[in-house]
Structures are given as C-alpha cells and as structure tokens.
Motif scaffolding. Sequence first.
Motif, mmCIF file in Angstrom:
data_model
loop_
_atom_site.group_PDB
_atom_site.id
_atom_site.type_symbol
_atom_site.label_atom_id
_atom_site.label_comp_id
_atom_site.label_asym_id
_atom_site.label_seq_id
_atom_site.Cartn_x
_atom_site.Cartn_y
_atom_site.Cartn_z
ATOM 1 N N SER A 1 -4.894 3.109 -1.721
ATOM 2 C CA SER A 1 -3.723 2.787 -0.895
ATOM 3 C C SER A 1 -3.874 3.335 0.514
ATOM 4 C CB SER A 1 -2.458 3.333 -1.554
ATOM 5 O OG SER A 1 -2.527 4.750 -1.673
ATOM 6 N N THR B 1 -6.201 1.142 2.338
ATOM 7 C CA THR B 1 -5.500 -0.099 2.679
ATOM 8 C C THR B 1 -4.608 0.090 3.898
ATOM 9 O OG1 THR B 1 -5.516 -0.763 0.354
ATOM 10 C CG2 THR B 1 -3.934 -1.867 1.794
ATOM 11 N N SER C 1 1.527 6.401 -7.108
ATOM 12 C CA SER C 1 0.437 7.238 -7.638
ATOM 13 C C SER C 1 0.789 8.712 -7.554
ATOM 14 C CB SER C 1 -0.858 6.938 -6.866
ATOM 15 O OG SER C 1 -0.698 7.238 -5.487
ATOM 16 N N GLY D 1 0.817 -1.215 0.000
ATOM 17 C CA GLY D 1 0.000 0.000 0.000
ATOM 18 C C GLY D 1 0.842 1.252 0.000
ATOM 19 N N LEU E 1 2.283 1.706 -3.412
ATOM 20 C CA LEU E 1 1.271 2.149 -4.375
ATOM 21 C C LEU E 1 0.953 3.625 -4.196
ATOM 22 C CD1 LEU E 1 -0.684 1.354 -6.626
ATOM 23 C CD2 LEU E 1 -2.358 0.715 -4.846
ATOM 24 N N SER E 2 0.877 4.076 -2.958
ATOM 25 C CA SER E 2 0.588 5.494 -2.725
ATOM 26 C C SER E 2 1.698 6.383 -3.267
ATOM 27 C CB SER E 2 0.385 5.739 -1.231
ATOM 28 O OG SER E 2 1.585 5.438 -0.516
ATOM 29 N N LEU F 1 -6.082 5.495 -7.157
ATOM 30 C CA LEU F 1 -5.064 4.592 -6.605
ATOM 31 C C LEU F 1 -4.548 5.082 -5.259
ATOM 32 C CD1 LEU F 1 -3.011 3.774 -9.838
ATOM 33 C CD2 LEU F 1 -4.658 2.300 -8.654
#
Length: 704
Positions: free
Chosen positions: A112, A115, A77, A70, A73-74, A108
């Motif tokens: 994240s 999450t 993005s 997560g 992904l953050s 996204l």
Amino acid sequence: MTRDFDDDAPRRLQDAGGLINARRRDEAERIRARQRDDDERIYVVTTNLVIDAQEQLARRRRLDRIWRAGAALSWLSLLAAVIGTGIAWGTTGDLARFVVGYLICGGLFLMSLLTLVGVYFAGRNVSSLQRLEAHLASQQKALWQLKVKSNPDVDERGKLYREEVTTAIEYYQADSRKYRTIHNRHRRPRRLCGRCGQLKRIARNARDGQPDLCDGCYQGPDAICSICSRIRSCASRDEQGQPVCVTCYQRHRTGEPCARCGRTKAVNTRWPIGPVCVTCYTAVLRSPAECPRCGMVQPLIARDDDGAEVCGPCVGFAADYTCKQCGRAGNPHSRGRCAHCVLAERVNALLAGPDGTITPQLEPLAAALADAPSPFPAIQWLKESPNTKLLARLASEGHELSHELLDELPPNRNQRYIRRLLVHTGVLEERNEDLDRIPSWLEHELADKPTAHASLARPFLHWFLLRRARQRAAMRRHPACADRDLRRRVSVALDFLAWTDQRGLALADLAQEHIDDWIAGATSQRRYMIRYFLKWTTSRRLTRELTVPSIPSQEPQDLLDDDDRWRLLQRCLTDDALPPDVRAGGAITLLFGTSTERLCHLTPEHLKFDDEHAHLVLGRHPVLLPPRLAELLRQLAEQPQLRPQLSRAHPGPQWLFPGMVPGKPISTHGMTQKINRTASRSAPRATGRCPPSLLISPARSSPT
C-alpha cells in the motif's frame, strides 16, 4: 456614315461592372472558405482539447480511486496487525505464534505504501479534480458555442439542446435538492403576473390570448364540480379523483379536534401531539422555547410521558424548523429561512441607495427595522404600507436626508410618518413637529394662491401665530397639539382674502358691515376664526378697528345626571366588549374630568402601586384609584404593543395610550374620535376639563 467610338461605351461599362462583381464574389468566397477552414481548425483543436481534458479528468479520478484504495489497505493492515497482536497476547502470551500474520500484514502495508508513492509521483503533473472539472466545463462550453456559431439546421439545433440538457441533468442530479430547485426555477420562472401584476412564480403560461397567471391568480381548469354540479375552477379532487371546486372544498372539508386547543377545525399539519389547526401551528412555530429534555430552543410540538411539552427530535419526529441561514429555531418563512433573515434581506433591499448599499446615515433605521421583535408584522408592513414606498424612493435617490428635504414633499400623513420614523431611530434630530411643520404646509398651500395673499399669510403665520404658539408651548407641561388650530386659522384668512377679492375690496376699505356679511354667510362657526387675522392686520395698521362677534353659546343637548354617569362608569369598568384603552380613558374622564392632553400623555410612571391601594398622579397630588380601574391600567401598562415597536436611538417614555406614529402617544383628536366612535354614549367627549360631578356630551352638530 461615320461611326463614333463612344457608341460601345455602355456595353464596355456593363462588362467592366460585371467583371468587378465577379471578382468581388470570388474574393468573398475565398474569405468564407478561409473562415470555414479556420473555424474547422479551431473546432478540431477545441475538440482535441475537450478529449484531452476528459482523458486527464478520467486519469485524475482513477488515481484518486487508487489512492483511496491504497490508504484503506494500509490502515486495514495496521488494524489487523494490532488486533492479531492483542489476540495472541491475550490467549497464549506468545507473540511468536503470530509471525505469519505479521508477515502478511507487513507485506500488505508495504504494498500500500508503494502504491501511494507511485500514485503521488504519477499525479504530480496532473491538476486537481476541481480544476480539471472546471477546465472541462469551459472547453465544452467553447465547443458548444462553436457549434452554435456555424448556423446549424433544425435537427442539429435539437441535438445541441439535448446535449446541453443531458449535461445539466448529469451535473446536478447528484445533488437531488439542488437539481429540483434548478428544475423548478427554469420550469416555473418568476415573471409578472398578468392579473395581479406582481413578480411571482407562474402557474400557467400565457396561451390563447390569456396572460401569465401566478399561483394565487390561477384557480385551476374549468370542470364540472362533483358536488355542486356547476362548471367552475376545480383545483382539488375528492377521494374518488373527481374534481371539486374551491368553494365546495372549503365547505365540505372535514375537520378534526385540534390536539392543542381542542376546537374542531381543518387540519393544517400532524405533529406527534396529533392534528393541529392553522392557528396553533402558527402560534407554536412563532414562539420557540427551551426543550426540558434536550435543552435546545425549538418549537415544542410533542409531549413526553409526563405530559410536558418537548421538541420533535426528542420523540423521534424528524421535523427541522431551524433557519438554514442563521441557525435560529422557529419563525419559518420561506425557502428554509426564518422571518428574521427575510426581514433583514427586505430591509436591505428597501433602503439600498443607487450603489446597492445602505448609506451610513440610514444604518440606524435599517438596524431598528431588522431587529423588530415581531418580524412577521414588520414584513407585512414593508410589503403593503405606502410609507415604505416613500422611504424606498428617498433612499434610492441618494440624497442626504434632512428636515428641509422632507419639507419639500407634499404634507400628507405618509410624509409625517416617515419624518417621525427617522427621528425615532436617530436619523434626524428631534424638533417640535406640531409647530415646525406648519411653514412647509403653508408653502404648499400658497402654490396656487395670488402673490398678494402670500405676502400677507407668511408674516401672519410666522410673526403672529407661531410666535405666540411657541411662547405657550414653552410654558405648557403637556403639548397642546396646536397645529390643527393654526392651520385652520391660516386657511380661514386665505378664504377671507379670496372673498374680499371677489367683491373688489381692499383691506384698508374694510368696514364693520363687511365683517358682518362674512360671518352671516357662514354655514358653520369656522369663519369666527377671522378674529385672529383681523387682530394682526389691525396691529399692523392694515385695517381699521373691526369687531368679530363672539361665538354664540350653545347649550348641551345631552346632560348626564349622576345615575347616568355611574351607569356609564360601571360599563367602562366591567364591559369586556369595549377596547381596554377606551374603557380606561372613559373611566378616568368620568371619575376625574381630566383634560384630553393630560389623558393622552399618561405613562406607567404615573401609576403608583403599594400593598393595598393604587394611585394615579394627575397633578401635584396622587388620586386614589378604584380596584377595577387600577387593574385595567395595570393591564395597559404591561400588555405588549399591538403595532411592532422599533428600538429608538434615545430612550423615551412608554405611553399608556400609544399612537400610530412611532414614539408618540395618541393625539387628542384621535383619542376623542376613538372614544366617540367606539363607545358611543359609553364615555363622554374628552374635549376639556369636566367637573367630576357633572359630565356632558356635546351635540352631534357641534362645530369642527
């Protein structure tokens, strides 16, 4: 016949005993059954705890992986949004065309964040990964102990062992270096070698009646050497894989020209400069210097295009000679540590007291030993010198060190060296060692002597010999090293008292003929020293006035004329085969006839150099030195000491002729013996003042 009631008593007692034993067996069986049930319940509970710990650990790891995904992904993005914004602005200048990208990146990023929030709330009640791993390890150990406690059979024990080894391998295999260290430590443990008796790593375990052998004692299996065809220990192989014994390996080992010194020798290692012999390998690693390219202090094992010496990393050679403990470069010793760290560790082990720590009194000594400028000779001294064994014994006893405590030890060279070492480093106070050690020596000498002899020897030493020696020492400019003569005079007095006891003579009954018999029965001139004891007994009115004849004069056997003297002087000044201190001492004696005491106590301050000439201060006025002798004395003043020098608490002089004892020059007896032994007839005996125009070499059979 009337039957007695007691006829059945033995049977009834036997039945009662059997009933009691049966009840005891039943009770023991019930206790064992109850214990088995308890152990089984504990085993089940422990197994469930292990399973729970494994599940919690798996859940913790799963949450950690989701958290990392997560977070990645953050960040991705956000990075995509920034990059898209930059591209849209740089191409068209209209950010509205990147709206779709913003929506995707925002979605996204929001996913994240959700999450991460979910993982946070899900893992609040779960312990950290390290704590769960430690908890699982403790529960697995408890479960393994329960299995062992149940007295398993051979198959079960083998299964338990395989489980333990598998767990250990899985635990340590992630760190390969740590895994190899632990594997070798268990496979090759440190034990006492059956041949040398030292605690080392065992190369071959004990078998077939043969003891454990360390790496140094184990010479390899016996085989037929492929070179000499003899059955010998072969620890090496040739290029074809055939066994080669140690002798043939060293004899037929091909050498290469060393890239540093140019000599053809066996290759110890290969550096960027080329093959290096063991001498150059040791010299480079023990003298790190600043690299001219990177500025780091490293062993210079390579050269740049201009031929300048540089370190290995500057030319792409990955060789790390940095200590893993202190970070200093060079001087590698063992296990990735430098010699300075190994020396400090061994000094702490040597001087540790009963509680395992160094007492405050010995801290100056520990600091001086650990800060030795040459750590390798110091480590060798700690390992092999008998002085360190005495020092370790004194430190382990935990007593406060003092001169009185050292006086109780046998008066040998080890005791004298340790005393001087403690004085040199400031642990003990300075004293006139040549005179103050005589009383303790006398007490050890009187241990097996009669009481009557001791009652005479003690006042003779304290009130006659030492009193006069201290008066002369207070007026002398240089110490006279009178301890040898004082001990000799006391020993002669004790021998004389034993001689009178054998003949049943009392001191009051001594006559002149008895003294003549004592002198006549001597095999050397040592007995003439009885004059000092008789002078004291006469002053104390213990004997009558007795006369000891003078020592017969002896003409020298070898008389040096001027030609011989100049020839010997030329050899002292030009012969490089002689030691420098022998050359300098012999040349000074041949030129100026100085006494041995003054010669031994010369320091660099006695040398005066100007633009044209050099002078040596031997008395009130300096004397002019020949150029070659001046250069020789300059080398003695500037050369490093051969023995490791320890820092001292109070700065002292630097001697031109240092001795074996820290902080002391060479003794007069040592200088005389060194000159006579090393340069036989190259320099005369320096036993006193000799006129510069005539020097003599005494007879070999002169009294000692």
